[in-house]
Structure formats: structure tokens, C-alpha cells
Design an enzyme around this catalytic site. Sequence first.
Site, PDB file in Angstrom:
ATOM      1  N   CYS A 135       0.245  11.828   3.046  1.00 44.54           N
ATOM      2  CA  CYS A 135       1.225  12.566   2.246  1.00 44.54           C
ATOM      3  C   CYS A 135       0.898  14.065   2.262  1.00 44.54           C
ATOM      4  O   CYS A 135       1.778  14.908   2.483  1.00 44.54           O
ATOM      5  CB  CYS A 135       1.240  12.025   0.808  1.00 44.54           C
ATOM      6  SG  CYS A 135       2.559  12.699  -0.219  1.00 44.54           S
ATOM      7  N   CYS A 136      -0.379  14.410   2.072  1.00 41.06           N
ATOM      8  CA  CYS A 136      -0.781  15.826   2.108  1.00 41.06           C
ATOM      9  C   CYS A 136      -0.572  16.410   3.501  1.00 41.06           C
ATOM     10  O   CYS A 136      -0.177  17.567   3.647  1.00 41.06           O
ATOM     11  CB  CYS A 136      -2.247  15.984   1.712  1.00 41.06           C
ATOM     12  SG  CYS A 136      -2.556  15.947  -0.067  1.00 41.06           S
ATOM     13  N   CYS A 218       0.388  18.994  -7.054  1.00 42.33           N
ATOM     14  CA  CYS A 218       1.572  18.146  -7.227  1.00 42.33           C
ATOM     15  C   CYS A 218       1.399  17.248  -8.460  1.00 42.33           C
ATOM     16  O   CYS A 218       0.297  16.756  -8.722  1.00 42.33           O
ATOM     17  CB  CYS A 218       1.754  17.255  -6.006  1.00 42.33           C
ATOM     18  SG  CYS A 218       2.002  18.155  -4.474  1.00 42.33           S
ATOM     19  N   CYS A 221      -0.488  13.801  -8.472  1.00 41.44           N
ATOM     20  CA  CYS A 221      -1.912  13.822  -8.112  1.00 41.44           C
ATOM     21  C   CYS A 221      -2.727  14.791  -8.968  1.00 41.44           C
ATOM     22  O   CYS A 221      -3.838  15.181  -8.578  1.00 41.44           O
ATOM     23  CB  CYS A 221      -2.071  14.194  -6.641  1.00 41.44           C
ATOM     24  SG  CYS A 221      -1.146  13.129  -5.526  1.00 41.44           S
ATOM     25  N   CYS A 244      -6.779  18.865  -0.039  1.00 41.81           N
ATOM     26  CA  CYS A 244      -5.571  18.393   0.645  1.00 41.81           C
ATOM     27  C   CYS A 244      -5.662  18.525   2.154  1.00 41.81           C
ATOM     28  O   CYS A 244      -4.880  17.898   2.888  1.00 41.81           O
ATOM     29  CB  CYS A 244      -4.348  19.170   0.142  1.00 41.81           C
ATOM     30  SG  CYS A 244      -4.392  20.926   0.531  1.00 41.81           S
TER      31      CYS A 244
HETATM   32 FE1  SF4 Z   1       1.456  14.156  -1.710  1.00 47.38          FE
HETATM   33 FE2  SF4 Z   1      -0.209  14.269  -3.810  1.00 47.38          FE
HETATM   34 FE3  SF4 Z   1      -0.786  15.563  -1.526  1.00 47.38          FE
HETATM   35 FE4  SF4 Z   1       1.195  16.419  -3.109  1.00 47.38          FE
HETATM   36  S1  SF4 Z   1      -1.018  16.376  -3.599  1.00 47.38           S
HETATM   37  S2  SF4 Z   1       1.267  16.270  -0.921  1.00 47.38           S
HETATM   38  S3  SF4 Z   1       2.052  14.445  -3.858  1.00 47.38           S
HETATM   39  S4  SF4 Z   1      -0.649  13.324  -1.845  1.00 47.38           S
END
Ligand code: SF4
Length: 251
Positions: A135-136, A218, A221, A244
Amino acid sequence: MTAELLSLVPFEVAEPVGLNEHRQALARRAAWRLEDAPAEVIIQWAARTFGSRLAMTSSMSDAVLIDLFARHAPGTDVVFLDTGYHFTETIGMRDAVAATYRGRLNIITAEPEQTVAEQDATEGRDLFASNPDRCCALRKVAPLDNALADYDAWASGLRRDESFARSITPVVDWDERNGKVKINPIARWTQDRVDAYIEKNNILVNTLLMDGFASIGCFPCTRRVGEGEGVRDGRWAGKGKSECGIHLVSS
Ligand code: SF4
């Protein structure tokens, strides 16, 4: 003091530095020469060296680095990464910063290739829960790399006192992933010094910092931190993850 320190770094370039090896060597020399320099000297060196090919990034937690750039490198592009998962307060902070520094800095919002809904459809719902690294990579690392493609150098507000992983952050670093010089002007600053700068200069801060959050990312998280917890302990709590992937310290 400023002129004296700047004269110690006699390798400003008027044209883009073509070779990664050259840029990397420049970063290493600057890291050594500027280690004890004040943040404004580091920023002035970066602006003189890279001109419009320099950008800075901000998570919109506070506007300390933004304010330093407005004073010492006006006209710099400020890249804010809108992951689609930000708190409302963070988007509000971005808008307040854009209004406050209009005419002095250029606030640029970078976005991932896919919306959250599109990502849910292709990767599965709530990828942040099942695979936060991916996701990151999709919502932070790739879009930031794209946003920085046309620059030779970028600056961040990374500080050594934020976490163990960041404790060796140099004031000037080499971003191997992107082949760019990375500048960390306030790497040596402590939280107390940041707080003092905010108070003295009436700097904008994200209101979440007054609501128990110490580091803001975010919303899925990020949680508030408790008594005795570190600044970044509220990020990816319980997921065995502390970064991240954007900020990889090379040295
Ligand atoms: Fe995805 Fe969480 Fe990374 Fe944001 S911090 S990009 S929601 S995994």
C-alpha cells in the site's frame, strides 16, 4: 558565519549535474562540510547549488521546514503527497500553508495513480491492513518518485531524534533509489528546538498535534501516542513497520 560556511562548500553548479556518481560525491562532500552548519546555511547551499531543480517535501505536520525555505530559498516547490487516506486536518493544513505562503513557495499536490476505490478493486479492499508495504509502495513511494522526477535534489524534515532508524540521518544524503541528492536541513534539531521555532515564529501546525498525535500519516495507520511512547510509535502500530519506504538513510 553564513558566508564563511558557504565558502567552505565551493562546488555550486550552474547546470544540472549529469552523472549520478558526480551527484553522489557532491552529496558526500556536502554532508561532511555542512554537518555543523545551521539549517539556513544548508538550505541556502541547496538553493544555490540546485536552483529550480530543488524541491522540498512536507507531510503537513508542521510548517517549520516550509517557513525556513520561504525565508532562505523562496520560490521552492513544496511537494505534498495526497495518499487519499489523509485526515481532514492534514488537508486543511495543506490549504492553510498554501494560503499563508502564496507568492513565496509553490505548493504542489502529488497523487497516486489509482484512487482508493480503484485500488480496492484491483488490489483488494483495505490493502493497508493486508499488505501495508505494498500500500505504501503504491500510494506513497511511487507517486513521490514520480513527482520528484524532474528535480536533481529534494529536501525533507527528517530529524535524528524521531526514531532509532533516523538517528544517523546526514544533513545531506544520497537518495540511491531516485539518483538524487537529499537534503535534511533540520536533521540535528531536537523536538524542543522545533517547538521553540514554532512558538517564536508563530508557525502553522497540524491541529492533530494538539490532540495526542505526535507524528501524522494516513488515518488507517496512525494513532495517538501514550505517555512514554516515542514520536513515531503511533505509526503502523502493531504491524512491525516503522517507515513507509520514502526515507531510506544511505549512510
Ligand atoms: Fe497505505 Fe497506511 Fe501506507 Fe498510507 S500509511 S499508504 S494507508 S499503508
